[in-house]
Write a protein that holds these residues in place. Structure first.
Motif, PDB file in Angstrom:
ATOM      1  N   VAL A  71       0.861  -1.184   0.000  1.00 33.58           N
ATOM      2  CA  VAL A  71       0.000   0.000   0.000  1.00 33.58           C
ATOM      3  C   VAL A  71       0.894   1.229   0.000  1.00 33.58           C
ATOM      4  N   GLU A  72       0.709   2.098  -0.996  1.00 42.89           N
ATOM      5  CA  GLU A  72       1.510   3.314  -1.077  1.00 42.89           C
ATOM      6  C   GLU A  72       0.804   4.458  -0.368  1.00 42.89           C
ATOM      7  N   ILE A  73       1.524   5.073   0.561  1.00 41.23           N
ATOM      8  CA  ILE A  73       0.970   6.215   1.303  1.00 41.23           C
ATOM      9  C   ILE A  73       1.627   7.480   0.790  1.00 41.23           C
ATOM     10  N   THR A  74       0.800   8.443   0.426  1.00 43.33           N
ATOM     11  CA  THR A  74       1.279   9.735  -0.042  1.00 43.33           C
ATOM     12  C   THR A  74       0.569  10.822   0.750  1.00 43.33           C
ATOM     13  N   ALA A  75       0.879  12.048   0.410  1.00 41.67           N
ATOM     14  CA  ALA A  75       0.226  13.183   1.076  1.00 41.67           C
ATOM     15  C   ALA A  75      -1.283  13.164   0.868  1.00 41.67           C
ATOM     16  N   ASP A  76      -1.750  12.530  -0.223  1.00 40.30           N
ATOM     17  CA  ASP A  76      -3.174  12.536  -0.563  1.00 40.30           C
ATOM     18  C   ASP A  76      -3.929  11.310  -0.074  1.00 40.30           C
ATOM     19  N   SER A  77      -3.251  10.379   0.595  1.00 38.47           N
ATOM     20  CA  SER A  77      -3.928   9.168   1.064  1.00 38.47           C
ATOM     21  C   SER A  77      -5.007   9.518   2.079  1.00 38.47           C
ATOM     22  N   LYS A  78      -6.136   8.833   1.985  1.00 45.70           N
ATOM     23  CA  LYS A  78      -7.274   9.111   2.862  1.00 45.70           C
ATOM     24  C   LYS A  78      -7.231   8.229   4.105  1.00 45.70           C
ATOM     25  N   ASN A  79      -7.577   8.807   5.234  1.00 47.52           N
ATOM     26  CA  ASN A  79      -7.510   8.090   6.505  1.00 47.52           C
ATOM     27  C   ASN A  79      -8.337   6.809   6.504  1.00 47.52           C
ATOM     28  N   LYS A  80      -9.510   6.838   5.854  1.00 41.62           N
ATOM     29  CA  LYS A  80     -10.388   5.668   5.901  1.00 41.62           C
ATOM     30  C   LYS A  80      -9.756   4.453   5.230  1.00 41.62           C
ATOM     31  N   ASN A  81      -8.784   4.676   4.370  1.00 44.86           N
ATOM     32  CA  ASN A  81      -8.121   3.569   3.688  1.00 44.86           C
ATOM     33  C   ASN A  81      -6.894   3.063   4.447  1.00 44.86           C
ATOM     34  N   LEU A  82      -6.571   3.695   5.572  1.00 43.51           N
ATOM     35  CA  LEU A  82      -5.323   3.393   6.259  1.00 43.51           C
ATOM     36  C   LEU A  82      -5.523   2.667   7.584  1.00 43.51           C
ATOM     37  N   LYS A  83      -6.773   2.473   8.010  1.00 44.17           N
ATOM     38  CA  LYS A  83      -7.044   1.891   9.321  1.00 44.17           C
ATOM     39  C   LYS A  83      -6.419   0.502   9.447  1.00 44.17           C
ATOM     40  N   ALA A  84      -6.511  -0.315   8.398  1.00 40.83           N
ATOM     41  CA  ALA A  84      -5.959  -1.672   8.457  1.00 40.83           C
ATOM     42  C   ALA A  84      -4.461  -1.654   8.674  1.00 40.83           C
ATOM     43  N   LEU A  85      -3.772  -0.659   8.105  1.00 37.31           N
ATOM     44  CA  LEU A  85      -2.322  -0.571   8.280  1.00 37.31           C
ATOM     45  C   LEU A  85      -1.963  -0.265   9.726  1.00 37.31           C
ATOM     46  N   ARG A  86      -2.807   0.479  10.408  1.00 31.01           N
ATOM     47  CA  ARG A  86      -2.520   0.831  11.804  1.00 31.01           C
ATOM     48  C   ARG A  86      -2.625  -0.385  12.713  1.00 31.01           C
ATOM     49  N   LYS A  87      -3.323  -1.414  12.273  1.00 28.17           N
ATOM     50  CA  LYS A  87      -3.356  -2.664  13.022  1.00 28.17           C
ATOM     51  C   LYS A  87      -2.122  -3.501  12.719  1.00 28.17           C
ATOM     52  N   GLN A  88      -1.647  -3.450  11.482  1.00 25.70           N
ATOM     53  CA  GLN A  88      -0.481  -4.243  11.093  1.00 25.70           C
ATOM     54  C   GLN A  88       0.813  -3.700  11.689  1.00 25.70           C
ATOM     55  N   VAL A  89       0.875  -2.381  11.854  1.00 27.69           N
ATOM     56  CA  VAL A  89       2.081  -1.733  12.381  1.00 27.69           C
ATOM     57  C   VAL A  89       1.708  -1.008  13.669  1.00 27.69           C
ATOM     58  N   SER A  90       2.217  -1.506  14.793  1.00 30.16           N
ATOM     59  CA  SER A  90       1.908  -0.895  16.087  1.00 30.16           C
ATOM     60  C   SER A  90       3.163  -0.283  16.686  1.00 30.16           C
ATOM     61  N   VAL A  91       2.970   0.816  17.413  1.00 28.03           N
ATOM     62  CA  VAL A  91       4.089   1.544  18.002  1.00 28.03           C
ATOM     63  C   VAL A  91       3.980   1.530  19.518  1.00 28.03           C
ATOM     64  N   VAL A  92       5.059   1.119  20.175  1.00 30.21           N
ATOM     65  CA  VAL A  92       5.187   1.284  21.625  1.00 30.21           C
ATOM     66  C   VAL A  92       5.992   2.557  21.832  1.00 30.21           C
ATOM     67  N   PHE A  93       5.300   3.637  22.170  1.00 29.73           N
ATOM     68  CA  PHE A  93       5.967   4.915  22.348  1.00 29.73           C
ATOM     69  C   PHE A  93       6.702   4.965  23.681  1.00 29.73           C
ATOM     70  N   GLN A  94       7.610   5.913  23.780  1.00 25.14           N
ATOM     71  CA  GLN A  94       8.314   6.133  25.033  1.00 25.14           C
ATOM     72  C   GLN A  94       7.291   6.465  26.120  1.00 25.14           C
ATOM     73  N   PHE A  95       7.446   5.838  27.285  1.00 22.03           N
ATOM     74  CA  PHE A  95       6.493   5.988  28.392  1.00 22.03           C
ATOM     75  C   PHE A  95       5.052   5.698  27.936  1.00 22.03           C
ATOM     76  N   PRO A  96       4.806   4.496  27.401  1.00 19.41           N
ATOM     77  CA  PRO A  96       3.474   4.167  26.877  1.00 19.41           C
ATOM     78  C   PRO A  96       2.382   4.183  27.932  1.00 19.41           C
ATOM     79  N   GLU A  97       2.787   4.083  29.223  1.00 21.39           N
ATOM     80  CA  GLU A  97       1.783   4.084  30.287  1.00 21.39           C
ATOM     81  C   GLU A  97       0.970   5.376  30.321  1.00 21.39           C
ATOM     82  N   SER A  98       1.487   6.429  29.695  1.00 23.13           N
ATOM     83  CA  SER A  98       0.739   7.692  29.661  1.00 23.13           C
ATOM     84  C   SER A  98      -0.504   7.604  28.775  1.00 23.13           C
ATOM     85  N   GLN A  99      -0.624   6.510  28.001  1.00 20.10           N
ATOM     86  CA  GLN A  99      -1.767   6.351  27.100  1.00 20.10           C
ATOM     87  C   GLN A  99      -2.893   5.515  27.709  1.00 20.10           C
TER      88      GLN A  99
END
Length: 300
Positions: A71-99
Motif C-alpha cells: 500500500v503506497e501512502i502519499t500526502a493525498d492518502s485518505k484516513n479511511k483507507n489506512l485503518k488496516a495498516l494501523r493494526k499491522q504496524v503498532s508503536v510502543v511509544f516512550q512511556f506508553p503508560e501515559s496512554q
C-alpha cells in the motif's frame, strides 16, 4: 506482511505552507526488511520520531511515498483507507503508560481489538493472553491501571499494543526509565516475540549495547535524513562518523579499544567485539597470546 517497508524520497514538513513550517524529514530513502530487527539511531532532533510516525500512518509524507504491505501512502492518502495498516504496524511509544485510560487493566487491553471489530469474548481472550505474556499477575486484571506501579502500568500499555497482533512492532525507547532488570526483561520479551512470531521489529534507541546485541541492521539519521545504513559491526567500525554524529560506541568496544591502547597492541585493527560475550572471548585470546609469548621468551 511479506514485503519490506520502503521510504522513497520522503519529505515531511510540519505546518507546511505556513510561516512556522519546519522540515523534519528530507529525501529519506530506506528499506526495513520483513522479519528482521532494525535499529534506528541518531541524536535528539535527528528525525527518528517523525520517521516512525510514518510507519503506522500517524503522519503522511509531505512529498514522496511510503510503501507498507504494497500500500503506497502519499500526502493525498485518505484516513479511511489506512485503518488496516494501523493494526499491522503498532508503536510502543516512550512511556506508553501515559496512554492508559480505561477503568480496569483488562478493559484497557481489550480496547484495541474491540475497536477493530473483534467480539468481546475474543477481545478478552486476546487481552488475557497478552497480559500473561508481559508478566502481569492475573489478580491485577480487574484493578484500575492507575493503581499499579510504574513498571506494571508499562506492561499493561505494552499488552494493549500487542493485543492488536501486529506484524510490525515499532519500539520507541521502550525501556526508558526502567531499572536494568526491567530493561533486560522487556527487550528479551520483544526479541522472543520476534523469533516466535516472525515479527518485524523496529527499535529506536540511544543504547548502543542494545543495537550491538539485538539488531540485524541499523539506520543512522542526522538532520532529518538517512546518513548511513548497514549491519551493526559495519556501523561501529566507522568511529569517526559516529563521533561527528554525537553517537557513542558500545561499552564493550570502547573498553576493548582502551585495552588495546594501554597494551600497545594492534588487535583492535583485526577484531571488533561489540557485545560483552565477544569482548570476553577476545580478552581470553589476548591473555593466551601474551602467556605464550612470555613462555617462548623464557625458553630462548
Amino acid at each position: 506482511m511479506d514485503n519490506p517497508i520502503v521510504f522513497n524520497n520522503v519529505d515531511h514538513i510540519y505546518n507546511a505552507g505556513s510561516p512556522f513550517a519546519v522540515s523534519a524529514l528530507k529525501n529519506v530513502n530506506l528499506s526495513i526488511p520483513k522479519g528482521k530487527i532494525t535499529a534506528i539511531i541518531g541524536h535528539t532532533g535527528s528525525g527518528k520520531s517523525t520517521l516512525i510516525q510514518h510507519l503506522n500512518v500517524l503522519l503522511r509524507p509531505t512529498h514522496g511515498t511510503v510503501k507498507i504491505n504494497d500500500v503506497e501512502i502519499t500526502a493525498d492518502s485518505k484516513n479511511k483507507n489506512l485503518k488496516a495498516l494501523r493494526k499491522q504496524v503498532s508503536v510502543v511509544f516512550q512511556f506508553p503508560e501515559s496512554q492508559l485510560f480505561e477503568e480496569t487493566v483488562l478493559k484497557d487491553v481489550m480496547f484495541g481489538p474491540l475497536n477493530f471489530g473483534v467480539s468481546e469474548e475474543e477481545a478478552e481472550r486476546i487481552a488475557r493472553e497478552k497480559l500473561s505474556l508481559v508478566g502481569l499477575p492475573e489478580n491485577l486484571y480487574d484493578r484500575s491501571p492507575f493503581d499499579l506501579s510504574g513498571g506494571q502500568m508499562r506492561r499493561v500499555a505494552i499488552a494493549g499494543v500487542l493485543a492488536l497482533e501486529p506484524s510490525v512492532l515499532v519500539l520507541d525507547e521502550p525501556t526508558a526509565g526502567l531499572d536494568p532488570a526491567g530493561q533486560k526483561y522487556m527487550l528479551e520479551m520483544f526479541v522472543n516475540l520476534h523469533r516466535q512470531q516472525n515479527l518485524t521489529l523496529v527499535l529506536v534507541t540511544h543504547q548502543m549495547e542494545d543495537v550491538a546485541l539485538y539488531a540485524d541492521n541499523v539506520i543512522v539519521m542526522e538532520n532529518g535524513t538517512v546518513v548511513k545504513t548497514g549491519e551493526p559491526l559495519e556501523i561501529f567500525k566507522d568511529e569517526d562518523k559516529l563521533e561527528t554524529l554525537q553517537l557513542s560506541l558500545p561499552h564493550s568496544l570502547q573498553f576493548f579499544k582502551d585495552i588495546d591502547t594501554q597494551l600497545d597492541t594492534t588487535y583492535i585493527k583485526e577484531t571488533q567485539p561489540i557485545t560483552v560475550d565477544q569482548l570476553a572471548d577476545e580478552i581470553v585470546k589476548i591473555k593466551q597470546s601474551r602467556t605464550l609469548k612470555s613462555e617462548v621468551s623464557q625458553n630462548v
